[in-house]
Write a protein that holds these residues in place. Structure first.
Motif, PDB file in Angstrom:
ATOM      1  N   GLY A 329       0.769  -1.232   0.000  1.00 17.98           N
ATOM      2  CA  GLY A 329       0.000   0.000   0.000  1.00 17.98           C
ATOM      3  C   GLY A 329       0.800   1.283   0.000  1.00 17.98           C
ATOM      4  N   TRP A 330       1.967   1.317  -0.669  1.00 16.94           N
ATOM      5  CA  TRP A 330       2.753   2.551  -0.698  1.00 16.94           C
ATOM      6  C   TRP A 330       3.411   2.723  -2.062  1.00 16.94           C
ATOM      7  CZ3 TRP A 330       7.854   1.671  -1.866  1.00 16.94           C
ATOM      8  CH2 TRP A 330       8.403   0.436  -1.520  1.00 16.94           C
ATOM      9  N   TYR A 375      10.782  -0.936   4.650  1.00 17.86           N
ATOM     10  CA  TYR A 375      10.230  -2.041   5.428  1.00 17.86           C
ATOM     11  C   TYR A 375       8.751  -1.805   5.729  1.00 17.86           C
ATOM     12  CZ  TYR A 375      15.168  -3.058   6.450  1.00 17.86           C
ATOM     13  OH  TYR A 375      16.504  -3.338   6.348  1.00 17.86           O
ATOM     14  N   THR A 376       8.021  -2.920   5.812  1.00 20.48           N
ATOM     15  CA  THR A 376       6.659  -2.913   6.315  1.00 20.48           C
ATOM     16  C   THR A 376       6.611  -3.841   7.516  1.00 20.48           C
ATOM     17  OG1 THR A 376       5.778  -2.582   4.081  1.00 20.48           O
ATOM     18  CG2 THR A 376       4.231  -3.345   5.755  1.00 20.48           C
ATOM     19  N   PHE A 377       6.312  -3.282   8.702  1.00 21.55           N
ATOM     20  CA  PHE A 377       6.251  -4.068   9.933  1.00 21.55           C
ATOM     21  C   PHE A 377       4.804  -4.177  10.395  1.00 21.55           C
ATOM     22  CE2 PHE A 377      10.579  -2.211  10.175  1.00 21.55           C
ATOM     23  CZ  PHE A 377      11.305  -3.392  10.247  1.00 21.55           C
ATOM     24  N   THR A 378       4.397  -5.405  10.737  1.00 27.43           N
ATOM     25  CA  THR A 378       3.013  -5.621  11.164  1.00 27.43           C
ATOM     26  C   THR A 378       2.900  -6.389  12.470  1.00 27.43           C
ATOM     27  OG1 THR A 378       2.915  -7.644   9.808  1.00 27.43           O
ATOM     28  CG2 THR A 378       2.134  -5.593   8.790  1.00 27.43           C
ATOM     29  N   GLY A 398      -2.056   2.882  11.641  1.00 26.42           N
ATOM     30  CA  GLY A 398      -2.833   1.896  12.366  1.00 26.42           C
ATOM     31  C   GLY A 398      -1.979   0.753  12.849  1.00 26.42           C
ATOM     32  N   THR A 399      -2.221  -0.434  12.304  1.00 26.36           N
ATOM     33  CA  THR A 399      -1.491  -1.631  12.725  1.00 26.36           C
ATOM     34  C   THR A 399      -0.236  -1.887  11.897  1.00 26.36           C
ATOM     35  OG1 THR A 399      -2.868  -2.986  11.271  1.00 26.36           O
ATOM     36  CG2 THR A 399      -3.597  -2.726  13.565  1.00 26.36           C
ATOM     37  N   VAL A 400       0.139  -0.927  11.048  1.00 24.84           N
ATOM     38  CA  VAL A 400       1.308  -1.073  10.182  1.00 24.84           C
ATOM     39  C   VAL A 400       2.262   0.096  10.407  1.00 24.84           C
ATOM     40  CG1 VAL A 400       2.128  -1.262   7.806  1.00 24.84           C
ATOM     41  CG2 VAL A 400      -0.081  -2.267   8.442  1.00 24.84           C
ATOM     42  N   VAL A 401       3.548  -0.208  10.487  1.00 25.30           N
ATOM     43  CA  VAL A 401       4.573   0.828  10.549  1.00 25.30           C
ATOM     44  C   VAL A 401       5.502   0.649   9.353  1.00 25.30           C
ATOM     45  CG1 VAL A 401       6.515   1.785  11.834  1.00 25.30           C
ATOM     46  CG2 VAL A 401       4.487   1.014  13.054  1.00 25.30           C
ATOM     47  N   TYR A 402       5.717   1.747   8.615  1.00 23.37           N
ATOM     48  CA  TYR A 402       6.641   1.736   7.477  1.00 23.37           C
ATOM     49  C   TYR A 402       7.936   2.408   7.903  1.00 23.37           C
ATOM     50  CZ  TYR A 402       2.291   0.815   4.946  1.00 23.37           C
ATOM     51  OH  TYR A 402       1.101   0.278   4.518  1.00 23.37           O
ATOM     52  N   ILE A 423      -0.595   4.758  -0.777  1.00 26.97           N
ATOM     53  CA  ILE A 423      -1.549   4.745  -1.889  1.00 26.97           C
ATOM     54  C   ILE A 423      -2.930   5.021  -1.323  1.00 26.97           C
ATOM     55  CG2 ILE A 423      -2.603   3.324  -3.678  1.00 26.97           C
ATOM     56  CD1 ILE A 423       0.039   1.801  -3.884  1.00 26.97           C
ATOM     57  N   SER A 424      -3.539   6.089  -1.791  1.00 27.81           N
ATOM     58  CA  SER A 424      -4.812   6.543  -1.215  1.00 27.81           C
ATOM     59  C   SER A 424      -5.960   6.302  -2.168  1.00 27.81           C
ATOM     60  CB  SER A 424      -4.728   8.044  -0.890  1.00 27.81           C
ATOM     61  OG  SER A 424      -4.642   8.792  -2.079  1.00 27.81           O
ATOM     62  N   SER A 425      -7.156   6.698  -1.733  1.00 31.34           N
ATOM     63  CA  SER A 425      -8.360   6.514  -2.552  1.00 31.34           C
ATOM     64  C   SER A 425      -8.314   7.347  -3.824  1.00 31.34           C
ATOM     65  CB  SER A 425      -9.608   6.906  -1.753  1.00 31.34           C
ATOM     66  OG  SER A 425      -9.531   8.260  -1.321  1.00 31.34           O
ATOM     67  N   GLU A 426      -7.393   8.319  -3.941  1.00 30.29           N
ATOM     68  CA  GLU A 426      -7.281   9.118  -5.155  1.00 30.29           C
ATOM     69  C   GLU A 426      -7.046   8.221  -6.366  1.00 30.29           C
ATOM     70  OE1 GLU A 426      -6.548  11.858  -8.209  1.00 30.29           O
ATOM     71  OE2 GLU A 426      -7.660  11.979  -6.333  1.00 30.29           O
ATOM     72  N   PHE A 427      -6.430   7.044  -6.137  1.00 34.12           N
ATOM     73  CA  PHE A 427      -6.153   6.147  -7.254  1.00 34.12           C
ATOM     74  C   PHE A 427      -7.420   5.477  -7.772  1.00 34.12           C
ATOM     75  CE2 PHE A 427      -1.576   6.026  -7.605  1.00 34.12           C
ATOM     76  CZ  PHE A 427      -1.183   6.620  -6.431  1.00 34.12           C
ATOM     77  N   ASN A 428      -8.541   5.617  -7.050  1.00 35.00           N
ATOM     78  CA  ASN A 428      -9.771   4.956  -7.471  1.00 35.00           C
ATOM     79  C   ASN A 428     -10.913   5.925  -7.760  1.00 35.00           C
ATOM     80  OD1 ASN A 428      -8.694   2.317  -7.120  1.00 35.00           O
ATOM     81  ND2 ASN A 428      -8.910   2.573  -4.925  1.00 35.00           N
TER      82      ASN A 428
END
Length: 432
Positions: A329-330, A375-378, A398-402, A423-428
């Motif tokens: 998601g980035w 990194y994506t940490f969950t 939220g529950t994810v740290v980049y 990546i935000s809702s602008e892409f949709n």
């Protein structure tokens, strides 16, 4: 208990002082809020339609999807109410209620073709000071009938009618009047129609063809291109053997005509890509940019997106290059000096940790040197891990740290942070 009584008494006293004329009982403090009488009376009028066999049938497209909507059609400062229903004969209809002397009354009923209501908008398109009701009636999955109804003297009259897949509103010709843009995917070829009304109700139509190979329309929106020029963007899949194939058409109004600036000397857009990503404002300057996808040499499963901004003549200038990680998601805006030599790999060393590694290949030897790791940490200790072993946090979501780790000198933590985006809702937005 005594403390609670004193508190309630204090509230009652305060309400008495605010009212200036009457006491408020303790029981009144526990009563449910009551709707204003005018809305109860409006609900009764709508209930009459329901009792006669109608049912609610809200619009299925656009931002206005409520079954009951309030809007000021005649510009007098008082909202009219519109109820969207399906009558006992299964015809979609719009009941218009006008408020006079504090009460609503049924003023008009607009009955449409098809089985449902698609998009609804309210806009004064002929400049007479009264908003028209623009609605697309759903005839089939691929066809809607667009009607624009004037409400002069509260008698609905059709000002404009057109077949389309969907429609949008905007001032494409810059004359201060709202134009109606309709997307039509006919059997003989797709097009965009531009309808402009004058104060006498006369309609002028301009049309321009979509790309010949376009087979679906997934995005349809009005946005600005270079120099703030308003334009219509249409994006969808085109006829090809590959999957995830997208093209972009852009329409502008110039020299008295509507034209597709992406086709050049052919009948097909030059903006094609074997990658499922849509145009967006990638550099944040207020204009919509078009992506072109290219596989990374040495990393065949990864793609670089080069983004271009266009002017009204179809000329383009590259404004950014990005790598998009849709899994996590980035996206990351690449420094220009990385563009020609960058390779990408991915590692999942332990549970709760995913890493994307940006490396550069030496043009002479082909040897790789790592530049950056994102990194994506969950897992539960994600915040601590994002700060350890030379890493620094980019964004906590939220529950994810980049987090990131700079492997080669030449970039600062702030520069890397500024290039990292979710990546935000602008892409949709603009989806049909």
């Amino acid at each position: 208990m005594e403390k609670k009584r004193r508190l309630l008494a204090a509230i009652a006293a305060a309400l008495f002082l605010l009212s200036g004329c009457s006491l408020v009982s303790i029981d009144g403090l526990y009563s449910l809020p009551q709707a204003p009488k005018e809305y109860l009376q409006l609900q009764e009028l709508i209930d009459e339609e329901i009792r006669s066999g109608s049912e609610y049938s809200a619009p299925t497209a656009g931002s206005l999807r409520q079954s009951i909507q309030l809007t000021d059609l005649d510009g007098d400062g008082t909202n009219e109410a519109l109820a969207f229903l399906r009558n006992k004969d299964l015809q979609p209809e719009i009941c218009v209620y006008r408020k006079t002397d504090g009460n609503y009354r049924a003023e008009a009923v607009i009955t449409g073709d098809g089985t449902a209501i698609g998009r609804v908008e309210y806009e004064d398109i002929d400049g007479d000071g009264t908003s028209e009701i623009l609605v697309s009636w759903e005839v089939s999955a691929e066809l809607r009938l667009l009607n624009a109804y004037t409400m002069k003297d509260w008698t609905p009259a059709v000002l404009l009618t057109a077949s389309c897949l969907d429609f949008r509103l905007g001032d494409l010709d810059g004359n201060g009047m709202t134009d109606v843009l309709a997307l039509d995917l006919g059997t003989s070829g797709g097009k965009v129609d531009m309808y402009t009304a004058d104060r006498s109700g006369n309609i002028t139509q301009k049309s321009a063809n979509l790309s010949a190979s376009l087979k679906t329309a997934d995005r349809f929106r009005i946005a600005e291109i270079e120099d703030g020029t308003p334009a219509v963007f249409v994006e969808g899949q085109y006829l090809t053997e590959g999957s995830n194939s997208l093209l972009t058409d852009i329409f502008v109004y110039a020299d008295g005509e509507l034209k597709n600036i992406m086709c050049g000397e052919t009948d097909d857009s030059d903006a094609k890509r074997q990658y499922s990503v849509y145009s967006t404002d990638i550099d944040g300057n207020g204009t919509l940019d078009v992506p072109f996808a290219e596989k990374i040499a040495g990393s065949p499963d990864y793609w670089i997106l080069d983004w271009y901004t266009y002017d009204g003549d179809g000329n383009s200038v590259k404004c950014a290059s990005t790598y998009h990680d849709f899994t996590d998601g980035w996206f990351f805006v690449l420094p220009e000096e990385w563009r020609s030599t960058i390779t990408i790999s991915r590692e999942n060393p332990v549970s709760g940790e995913r890493a994307v590694i940006f490396s550069s290949a030496d043009e002479a030897t082909g040897k790789l040197s790592d530049r950056l790791v994102i990194y994506t940490f969950t897992d539960e200790n994600r915040a601590d891990r994002a700060q350890s072993d030379g890493r620094f946090e980019l964004i906590s979501s939220g529950t994810v740290v980049y987090a990131a780790k700079i492997m080669e000198n030449g970039a600062t933590e702030q520069e890397i942070t500024n290039r990292f985006h979710l990546i935000s809702s602008e892409f949709n937005t603009g989806a049909l």
